[in-house]
Design a protein around this motif. Structure first.
Motif, PDB file in Angstrom:
ATOM      1  N   LEU A  24     -44.943 -10.002  19.457  1.00  0.00           N
ATOM      2  CA  LEU A  24     -45.962  -9.389  20.319  1.00  0.00           C
ATOM      3  C   LEU A  24     -47.053 -10.204  20.729  1.00  0.00           C
ATOM      4  N   ARG A  25     -47.654 -10.912  19.770  1.00  0.00           N
ATOM      5  CA  ARG A  25     -48.622 -11.946  20.028  1.00  0.00           C
ATOM      6  C   ARG A  25     -48.312 -13.039  21.076  1.00  0.00           C
ATOM      7  N   SER A  26     -46.957 -13.383  20.887  1.00  0.00           N
ATOM      8  CA  SER A  26     -46.632 -14.739  21.709  1.00  0.00           C
ATOM      9  C   SER A  26     -46.138 -13.936  23.055  1.00  0.00           C
ATOM     10  N   ALA A  27     -45.854 -12.616  23.234  1.00  0.00           N
ATOM     11  CA  ALA A  27     -45.538 -12.193  24.415  1.00  0.00           C
ATOM     12  C   ALA A  27     -46.894 -11.965  25.255  1.00  0.00           C
ATOM     13  N   SER A  28     -48.086 -11.313  24.500  1.00  0.00           N
ATOM     14  CA  SER A  28     -48.998 -11.187  25.255  1.00  0.00           C
ATOM     15  C   SER A  28     -50.114 -12.355  25.521  1.00  0.00           C
ATOM     16  N   THR A  29     -50.050 -13.577  24.455  1.00  0.00           N
ATOM     17  CA  THR A  29     -50.999 -14.176  24.703  1.00  0.00           C
ATOM     18  C   THR A  29     -50.343 -15.862  25.512  1.00  0.00           C
ATOM     19  N   ALA A  30     -48.920 -15.664  25.831  1.00  0.00           N
ATOM     20  CA  ALA A  30     -48.516 -16.892  26.254  1.00  0.00           C
ATOM     21  C   ALA A  30     -49.066 -17.100  27.502  1.00  0.00           C
ATOM     22  N   ALA A  31     -49.498 -16.253  28.358  1.00  0.00           N
ATOM     23  CA  ALA A  31     -50.046 -16.557  29.703  1.00  0.00           C
ATOM     24  C   ALA A  31     -51.099 -17.242  29.492  1.00  0.00           C
ATOM     25  N   ALA A  32     -52.190 -17.024  28.568  1.00  0.00           N
ATOM     26  CA  ALA A  32     -53.312 -17.846  28.140  1.00  0.00           C
ATOM     27  C   ALA A  32     -53.023 -18.949  27.577  1.00  0.00           C
ATOM     28  N   GLU A  33     -51.877 -19.094  26.979  1.00  0.00           N
ATOM     29  CA  GLU A  33     -51.708 -20.320  26.005  1.00  0.00           C
ATOM     30  C   GLU A  33     -51.443 -21.441  26.872  1.00  0.00           C
ATOM     31  N   GLY A  34     -51.657 -22.598  26.394  1.00  0.00           N
ATOM     32  CA  GLY A  34     -51.333 -23.878  27.215  1.00  0.00           C
ATOM     33  C   GLY A  34     -49.885 -24.401  26.532  1.00  0.00           C
ATOM     34  N   PRO A  35     -49.204 -25.243  27.102  1.00  0.00           N
ATOM     35  CA  PRO A  35     -47.754 -25.750  26.766  1.00  0.00           C
ATOM     36  C   PRO A  35     -47.606 -25.787  25.280  1.00  0.00           C
ATOM     37  N   THR A  36     -48.681 -26.786  24.891  1.00  0.00           N
ATOM     38  CA  THR A  36     -48.502 -27.115  23.117  1.00  0.00           C
ATOM     39  C   THR A  36     -48.472 -25.919  22.553  1.00  0.00           C
ATOM     40  N   ALA A  37     -49.511 -24.960  22.940  1.00  0.00           N
ATOM     41  CA  ALA A  37     -49.372 -23.716  22.094  1.00  0.00           C
ATOM     42  C   ALA A  37     -48.063 -22.879  22.041  1.00  0.00           C
ATOM     43  N   VAL A  38     -47.474 -22.740  23.231  1.00  0.00           N
ATOM     44  CA  VAL A  38     -46.069 -22.354  23.454  1.00  0.00           C
ATOM     45  C   VAL A  38     -45.186 -22.881  22.472  1.00  0.00           C
ATOM     46  N   VAL A  39     -45.245 -24.210  22.520  1.00  0.00           N
ATOM     47  CA  VAL A  39     -43.955 -25.046  21.788  1.00  0.00           C
ATOM     48  C   VAL A  39     -44.364 -24.460  20.284  1.00  0.00           C
ATOM     49  N   GLN A  40     -45.693 -24.777  19.813  1.00  0.00           N
ATOM     50  CA  GLN A  40     -45.954 -24.485  18.526  1.00  0.00           C
ATOM     51  C   GLN A  40     -45.584 -22.936  17.942  1.00  0.00           C
ATOM     52  N   GLN A  41     -46.019 -22.086  18.859  1.00  0.00           N
ATOM     53  CA  GLN A  41     -45.510 -20.800  18.643  1.00  0.00           C
ATOM     54  C   GLN A  41     -44.150 -20.458  18.556  1.00  0.00           C
TER      55      GLN A  41
END
Lengths: 209, 253
Positions: A24-41
């Motif tokens: 849920l977290r990755s789905a809801s926050t991915a929009a706000a997250e930068g590329p590095t955070a996306v890869v980390q998650q």
């Protein structure tokens, strides 16, 4: 319920809950997250599944597929891989190609689920590319072998950063498949290429039950 | 896999042949954006031959080896042979003016040969003296020598004209050919090859499964990998990056 199985149940439940929250977290926050955070998650979520001993291989594969599908842009990946040849395909063929190529990647890389051996992924850097893409550099740490360098190239699609290429030890997946498909398409039709992928996928499905 | 132990005349013949190839079609191959492969017929034949040797000789032996040998022993042997590559890596770092890396290589060799018991263990990596991947092909590339056409060598596998030529000076620098009896050299080489192959049984199988056109996949991976090794993993140039990732405009009508 005896104490032991109760423990087991609770553990399983809490893991399920955690994964649910993570998803849920990755789905809801991915929009706000930068590329590095996306890869980390994404890496964290995948490692969590791999390291989860209560899951069977098939379950692991299914869960990892969901995580990866959410963060990879297979349509762009397919366009990049086919390059100029993309236009030769009819919309129906394009659709089939994306589906079969996606399945091919899932089938071949999904095998690694069984050989997981406490590998971890750490992010070692990132940079913006000239066209606005981002490259996130990671290192896979293996307990008893040399590290593997893996870079991810991400592109922003509808305010979400999605992976469009994976570069393992300097070898780009897009470039590698492009050379193969180019070779095939110079001597045969797009239909033949899709058929080749389909055959390969049918043969390579290792966990089909 | 690296060199066997050919005689000096064989070495010389190979050098001359490779230099001849390097001068001629290298430029032509560079113009094409696709992987230049002017001697594809020969390469495909050699690739097929190598694959037969691998499938019917090397893999069966390596599979038994993998079953019999504990993983720890396989790793230790790999460490031992890596440690013997010390002169190759160090000299090529020096030739590329990477003095810091060369110094680290000397430290690494000293640590692993002593504390690491003749190189069977690799404490140096834990102490921050990481292994480097250098050879003469990379040294030539570092100083601007183009890779030249792709070349599949018998037994040795995927290479290029530049990298194939680089095997010769590297062969001279290997530790064991010089002061050990040939019987031991050949046996050691056999153990090295079988042991190395035994560590990559799964990976090669996977690579075959993952590719649609195995020959092209290996050729492209080799070319990309060598390029990345020569420029030490530097980012792709703007042109390469555009060629690979900015095709949307042409593609989307």
């Amino acid at each position: 319920m005896d104490k032991h199985s109760q423990h087991h149940f609770l553990f399983g439940f809490s893991v399920a809950l955690l994964l649910c929250i993570a998803a849920l977290r990755s789905a809801s926050t991915a929009a706000a997250e930068g590329p590095t955070a996306v890869v980390q998650q994404t890496a964290d979520a995948v490692v969590a599944v791999l390291a989860n001993k209560s899951l069977a291989s098939a379950q692991k594969r299914a869960q990892i597929e969901q995580i990866v599908y959410a963060h990879f842009d297979f349509t762009t990946l397919s366009k990049l891989v086919l390059a100029r040849n993309w236009k030769q395909l009819s919309p129906a063929q394009q659709h089939d190609f994306v589906e079969e190529f996606k399945r091919h990647l899932s089938v071949t890389y999904g095998r690694n689920v069984e050989t997981y051996n406490n590998e971890r992924a750490v992010i070692t850097g990132d940079r913006e590319e000239s066209n606005g893409d981002w490259t996130v550099k990671t290192k896979i740490l293996r307990p008893s072998a040399a590290d593997i360098l893996v870079d991810y190239r991400l592109r922003k699609q509808d305010s979400t950063w999605q992976v469009i290429d994976v570069i393992i030890e300097g070898v780009s997946l897009v470039a590698n498949f492009r050379s193969q498909f180019q070779e095939i398409l110079t001597s045969s039709s797009p239909d033949h290429l899709i058929e080749l992928l389909r055959e390969k996928n049918a043969k390579g499905e290792p966990l089909k039950s | 896999m690296t060199t066997m132990r050919p005689s000096r005349t064989t070495f010389l013949a190979i050098v001359l042949a490779l230099l001849g190839l390097l001068c001629a079609p290298a430029g032509a191959a560079d113009n094409q954006r696709s992987d230049g492969d002017p001697i594809e017929g020969f390469n495909r034949g050699m690739f097929w031959f190598n694959d037969q040797v691998d499938t019917y000789v090397l893999v069966p032996v390596a599979t038994v080896w993998d079953k019999v040998m504990p993983n720890r022993v396989q790793r230790s042997l790999a460490n031992f042979f890596d440690n013997l590559r010390f002169p190759i890596v160090t000299v090529n770092n020096l030739l590329q003016a990477k003095f810091k890396n060369a110094a680290s290589d000397v430290g690494r060799f000293a640590v692993n040969t002593t504390v690491g018991v003749a190189g069977f263990f690799d404490p140096a990596s834990d102490w921050g003296l990481e292994a480097h991947n250098e050879d003469f092909g990379q040294t030539l590339g570092y100083w601007g020598v183009p890779p030249g056409p792709y070349l599949v060598l018998p037994i040795l596998g995927p290479s290029g004209v530049r990298d194939g030529a680089g095997l010769v000076p590297d062969g001279f620098m290997a530790v064991y050919p010089w002061f050990i009896d040939i019987v031991y050299t050949v046996s050691a080489r056999a153990v090295d090859v079988v042991n190395t192959r035994s560590l990559y049984l799964k990976q090669v199988e996977e690579a075959k499964a993952a590719s649609i056109d195995y020959y092209t996949a290996v050729r492209n991976a080799y070319i990309q990998r060598r390029k990345s090794l020569v420029n030490d993993g530097a980012a792709a140039t703007k042109e390469e990056s555009e060629d690979l990732y900015n095709i949307d405009k042409e593609v989307v009508e």
